[in-house]
Design a protein around this motif. Structure first.
Motif, PDB file in Angstrom:
ATOM      1  N   ALA A 237       2.041  10.649   4.195  1.00 60.83           N
ATOM      2  CA  ALA A 237       2.447  11.582   5.252  1.00 60.83           C
ATOM      3  C   ALA A 237       3.294  10.918   6.329  1.00 60.83           C
ATOM      4  O   ALA A 237       3.826  11.582   7.202  1.00 60.83           O
ATOM      5  N   GLY A 238       3.440   9.590   6.243  1.00 61.98           N
ATOM      6  CA  GLY A 238       4.060   8.840   7.336  1.00 61.98           C
ATOM      7  C   GLY A 238       5.512   9.146   7.610  1.00 61.98           C
ATOM      8  O   GLY A 238       6.002   8.876   8.704  1.00 61.98           O
ATOM      9  N   GLY A 239       6.235   9.677   6.654  1.00 62.48           N
ATOM     10  CA  GLY A 239       7.651   9.978   6.893  1.00 62.48           C
ATOM     11  C   GLY A 239       8.280  10.478   5.613  1.00 62.48           C
ATOM     12  O   GLY A 239       7.624  10.511   4.566  1.00 62.48           O
ATOM     13  N   THR A 240       9.542  10.852   5.706  1.00 58.27           N
ATOM     14  CA  THR A 240      10.205  11.335   4.504  1.00 58.27           C
ATOM     15  C   THR A 240      10.404  10.161   3.552  1.00 58.27           C
ATOM     16  O   THR A 240      10.501   9.014   3.976  1.00 58.27           O
ATOM     17  N   THR A 241      10.449  10.477   2.277  1.00 58.34           N
ATOM     18  CA  THR A 241      10.597   9.450   1.254  1.00 58.34           C
ATOM     19  C   THR A 241      11.878   8.646   1.514  1.00 58.34           C
ATOM     20  O   THR A 241      12.937   9.224   1.723  1.00 58.34           O
TER      21      THR A 241
ATOM     22  N   ARG B 180      -4.063   6.144   1.974  1.00 55.61           N
ATOM     23  CA  ARG B 180      -3.056   6.775   1.116  1.00 55.61           C
ATOM     24  C   ARG B 180      -2.417   7.975   1.818  1.00 55.61           C
ATOM     25  O   ARG B 180      -1.216   8.213   1.691  1.00 55.61           O
ATOM     26  N   GLN B 181      -3.241   8.714   2.537  1.00 53.67           N
ATOM     27  CA  GLN B 181      -2.681   9.852   3.284  1.00 53.67           C
ATOM     28  C   GLN B 181      -1.703   9.375   4.343  1.00 53.67           C
ATOM     29  O   GLN B 181      -0.659   9.981   4.544  1.00 53.67           O
TER      30      GLN B 181
ATOM     31  N   ALA C 220       0.845  -1.196   0.000  1.00 57.94           N
ATOM     32  CA  ALA C 220       0.000   0.000   0.000  1.00 57.94           C
ATOM     33  C   ALA C 220       0.883   1.250   0.000  1.00 57.94           C
ATOM     34  O   ALA C 220       0.595   2.225  -0.689  1.00 57.94           O
ATOM     35  N   LEU C 221       1.985   1.193   0.725  1.00 60.12           N
ATOM     36  CA  LEU C 221       2.913   2.328   0.774  1.00 60.12           C
ATOM     37  C   LEU C 221       3.531   2.584  -0.598  1.00 60.12           C
ATOM     38  O   LEU C 221       3.467   3.692  -1.123  1.00 60.12           O
ATOM     39  N   ASN C 222       4.115   1.543  -1.207  1.00 56.10           N
ATOM     40  CA  ASN C 222       4.810   1.842  -2.470  1.00 56.10           C
ATOM     41  C   ASN C 222       3.832   2.139  -3.597  1.00 56.10           C
ATOM     42  O   ASN C 222       4.084   3.018  -4.410  1.00 56.10           O
ATOM     43  N   HIS C 223       2.691   1.459  -3.626  1.00 55.12           N
ATOM     44  CA  HIS C 223       1.716   1.782  -4.676  1.00 55.12           C
ATOM     45  C   HIS C 223       1.152   3.194  -4.515  1.00 55.12           C
ATOM     46  O   HIS C 223       0.824   3.842  -5.499  1.00 55.12           O
ATOM     47  N   THR C 224       1.053   3.659  -3.277  1.00 54.10           N
ATOM     48  CA  THR C 224       0.605   5.040  -3.069  1.00 54.10           C
ATOM     49  C   THR C 224       1.628   6.010  -3.658  1.00 54.10           C
ATOM     50  O   THR C 224       1.268   6.974  -4.341  1.00 54.10           O
ATOM     51  N   TYR C 225       2.892   5.735  -3.418  1.00 48.85           N
ATOM     52  CA  TYR C 225       3.943   6.589  -3.991  1.00 48.85           C
ATOM     53  C   TYR C 225       3.813   6.657  -5.515  1.00 48.85           C
ATOM     54  O   TYR C 225       3.805   7.731  -6.104  1.00 48.85           O
ATOM     55  N   PHE C 226       3.739   5.466  -6.161  1.00 50.54           N
ATOM     56  CA  PHE C 226       3.691   5.488  -7.639  1.00 50.54           C
ATOM     57  C   PHE C 226       2.469   6.256  -8.103  1.00 50.54           C
ATOM     58  O   PHE C 226       2.511   7.002  -9.059  1.00 50.54           O
TER      59      PHE C 226
END
Ligand SMILES: [Zn+2]
Ligand SMILES: [Zn+2]
Length: 818
Positions: free
Chosen positions: A560-564, A555-556, A57-63
């Motif tokens: 928002a969870g931390g720096t990339t 997704r938020q 969920a984290l990486n797909h949100t980034y893409f």
């Protein structure tokens, strides 16, 4: 303008738009568009594990944030999706599920069983990716197990073979005895395990003995030398002499080796083929013999004499028992040691010497370093991970696997002369295990019988050509127009595999970097601070989060969870906060939808009040900041900027400060109402746009109610990203507005602390501005202050005085009388 309903059913809204977006086809890449610039994302095809976890969920949100942002910036976005189907995990799970070994059933039947599992898992993952709201172009979907993809993988093998990058050789390789296959360095995990260090006597030629410490006495049958450090004075006189290896009759030389640590054990170690990589180096540099006493199933070979046929552990016990009986075991002690294990089944690996296919990757390291330097990394420090990994490699990439469910190696051998027959490019896809080469006789000896290569390709060999495949290689002639990919997203855990293999394969095949930038996500941590994992009890399943708070809130959390690039914790309160923010936005938009019914954007820009200019200037500043943050993949900054603006400046301050203008236009004038309407209309639209990449569903729903009627784009996601304009920033309005909103906030806080209803009028408000300047500023927004604070009489004095202080402006004080 359609008023928004009171109830915001986020889950229903999300499902509705996921379906509609697909019907509208707004995420389809236009292969024929010559106008818009292309932005291509090298989506890593996930392995169908059947589990779409919070890390996915984290990486797909980034893409997806990037895809949606770039689409709004006017790019023709190529956002493909594949599934990396082959490989060991599926085979291992199939074996476990059906309680069989790969060799128990014919290969095609085994593949069928694997495929059933993969079908099920792909379905689960596809649904989860859609449920997260990813704007994938599903018309591009591919699976690496498809014949069409086999063709690409095999073609890349043939091309690399012809370019001299592929060779077959007998070299030491990492071997998993449980999975019975070669594995690459990148697939070896290092675990700390407790072992037993045995100190064993080796009789020497002068009828004394030396003592050697080893954790693997079962490898005595493979011992080819013993070594001491050249500067170890204790043993100087021994060098050049021989010692007898216990449990064997072999005499071996005592040699010096710089890799021996004089402080480990007795300072004398045995060199065997092979205990570890140091052995490999020593054997190679001194041309020592190779005696393989462990076979591919992890059992002792005939070379092990009386221990032949025993599994490694059993042989170790038997050897130790014999040593004890012969009085050669001096002592045993436990020690913590690092053991290489199979990434899939965690069995300790062995180093075996077998015939395998390799790709010449070591020679590419200087090019990898140079390319890593040229591309952009988000965050920048991740570049070192790739470079360090490439430099750390000792061996070429072993690409053959002794497995079943994988792309076949397009090779046969002449049964007469052993000539290697490479498939022609146009024979692909082909399975040599089933089909003969399309030739009558061996080109070398003229005989006509061929044996297939039964080994298959490493799964990474499939997935390491995606940058070219996504671009349309090899069937689209213009594929280079979409190559290299603009961004390759990767996790910190797969830089050494995905980012690295893509790099070496494309550099070798096309002499070009596969991607122009690399976007790295960290790992997701559980509530105990450890990596989230099913076995650790800190695991949260994705559907639980989606079903409770929805995809937009999830997704938020991810953004928002931390720096990339940093690891980010999963915390329910963060998701809940995100959900509450969405409800806040909904309520603000709903308020607007009721008060904008008599407003038309065609009326043009009315004369604005100070607070309107204050809000619009801040809006412009936020636009500049969010745009810069997204351009540099700082997703957390982008989210924080929009959320802070929306929650505090727009909802808590501005909307409260204009209610009197909207409700009582007869008292405050129609012009002030229009100014408020214009500002509200502009600000909410802008917020929706800035937030659309992160919270695509709710922003779309609000857009459709409030704006779609007036505007061209059929979706917020096809609207053009606002052009940030620093010129529109009005620093004076921002400064003045900050004082006015702080003042209003303090008066309202005073009311609520004194338990006076907010709508109860203040009969007299005396303000001590503390300076001429502040008096002037407050006077600029007299109507908005009196309207919002409900004052019947207000007096603003320039001098200092007694009263309640405004928090951020301690010189400004006031007294409210009721
Ligand atoms: Zn294994
Ligand atoms: Zn031949």
């Amino acid at each position: 303008m359609k008023p928004l309903p009171k109830e915001c059913n986020i889950l229903e809204i999300e499902m509705k738009w996921q379906k509609r977006w697909e019907e509208m086809g707004i995420y389809q890449f236009d292969w024929n568009d010559a106008e818009r610039p292309v932005f291509s994302i090298d989506t890593p095809p996930p392995y169908p594990s059947g589990d779409f976890h919070m890390g996915n969920a984290l990486n797909h949100t980034y893409f997806d944030i990037l895809a949606r942002y770039k689409r709004m910036r006017g790019y023709n976005v190529l956002f493909p999706q594949g599934f990396d189907c082959h490989g060991l995990p599926t085979e291992v799970e199939t074996e476990e599920h059906y309680n069989i070994r790969k060799t128990d059933v014919p290969p095609d039947e085994f593949v069928k069983l694997c495929n059933t599992l993969v079908d099920k898992y792909i379905d689960i993952m596809r649904r989860a990716i859609k449920r997260l709201g990813c704007s994938i172009d599903w018309t591009t979907e591919y699976q690496t197990r498809d014949p069409d993809y086999w063709r690409k993988t095999q073609l890349s093998f043939i091309l690399l073979y012809k370019k001299g990058y592929i060779y077959q050789g007998t070299h030491p390789i990492n071997w998993c005895p449980r999975c019975e296959t070669a594995i690459a360095d990148a697939e070896v995990e290092h675990q700390s395990k407790s072992g037993i260090l045995h100190t064993v006597q080796f009789p020497t030629e002068d009828s004394t003995h030396i003592s050697i410490a080893t954790t693997r006495p079962e490898l005595f049958s493979s011992c080819v030398a013993v070594a001491v450090h050249s500067e170890d004075d204790r043993y100087r006189q021994l060098v050049g002499k021989t010692a007898r290896v216990p449990t064997t009759n072999r005499q071996v030389k005592i040699i010096t080796d710089e890799l021996v640590d004089p402080k480990f054990g007795t300072g004398i170690v045995m060199i065997c083929t092979y205990g570890d990589k140091a052995d490999v180096k020593a054997v190679k540099s001194r041309r020592l013999p190779v005696i393989m006493s462990i076979d591919e199933k992890g059992k002792m070979t005939q070379k092990a004499g009386k221990y032949a046929g025993m599994p490694v552990e059993e042989a170790r016990k038997a050897v130790v028992a014999d040593l004890e009986q012969q009085n050669l075991l001096e002592k045993t002690e436990t020690l913590q040691q690092e053991v290489g294990t199979c990434w899939r089944c965690h069995t300790p690996i062995e180093i075996l010497e077998t015939k395998q296919w390799f790709m010449k990757t070591l020679q590419l390291t200087p090019k990898v370093e140079k390319t890593a330097d040229e591309i952009r990394w988000y965050p920048d420090y991740m570049r070192a991970r790739l470079v360090d990994w490439a430099r750390s490699l000792d061996w070429d990439w072993v690409i053959s696997r002794q497995r079943v469910f994988a792309t076949p190696i397009p090779i046969w051998y002449c049964e007469e002369c052993d000539e290697v027959i490479l498939a022609e490019e146009d024979w692909t896809p082909i399975d040599p295990r089933i089909e003969a080469p399309r030739m009558d006789k061996c080109p070398k000896c003229g005989h006509g019988k061929f044996a297939p290569e039964t080994d298959v390709l490493d799964t990474w060999f499939d997935s390491s050509i995606t940058c070219a495949v996504h671009a349309g290689w090899p069937e689209r002639e213009d594929w280079k127009h979409r190559f290299p990919a603009d961004v390759h997203p990767s996790g910190t855990d797969i830089i050494r595999t995905w980012a690295y293999y893509l790099m070496v394969r494309h550099l070798a095949l096309f002499e070009q970097t596969p991607y122009k930038s690399c976007l790295i996500n960290g790992m997701v941590l559980g509530n105990d601070g450890r990596m989230m994992h099913k076995s650790l009890g800190n695991y949260v399943a994705t559907p639980d989060v989606f079903n409770k708070y929805g995809a937009d809130a999830s997704r938020q959390w991810a953004a928002a969870g931390g720096t990339t690039g940093s690891d980010i914790p999963f915390r329910w309160p963060d998701v809940e906060y995100s959900w509450r923010f969405l409800i806040k936005l909904w309520n603000a938009a709903r308020f607007a939808s009721h008060h904008l019914r008599d407003y038309s954007p065609q009326e043009g820009v009315p004369k604005l009040e100070l607070l309107d200019r204050w809000l619009l200037s801040n809006l412009e500043r936020v636009t500049v900041n969010v745009t810069a943050a997204l351009d540099s993949c700082q997703f957390n900054t982008a989210v924080e900027e929009v959320r802070n603006f929306t929650w505090h400046q727009l909802c808590d301050q501005y909307i409260e400060a204009i209610k009197h203008r909207l409700y009582t236009a007869d008292k405050y004038g129609d012009a002030r109402k229009k100014a408020a309407q214009h500002t509200l209309y502009t600000a909410i639209y802008r917020v929706l746009q800035l937030l659309a990449p992160v919270a695509p569903h709710l922003t779309e729903e609000i857009y459709q109610h409030l704006y779609a009627g007036d505007m061209q784009p059929k979706s917020i996601h096809t609207s053009r990203w606002p052009v940030p304009d620093v010129e529109k920033i009005d620093e004076e309005a921002e400064k003045y507005g900050a004082l006015i909103t702080a003042f209003i906030k303090e008066v309202r806080r005073d009311k609520s602390e004194r338990r006076i209803p907010l709508n109860k009028p203040i009969t007299k408000l005396t303000v001590y501005a503390g300076s001429k300047k502040s008096e002037h500023i407050l006077n600029q927004a007299l109507e908005d202050i009196t309207g919002t604070c409900k004052t019947e009489r207000m007096q603003i004095l320039p001098e200092k005085g007694e009263g309640r202080r405004v928090e951020e402006y301690p010189n400004v004080q006031f007294k409210a009388e009721y």
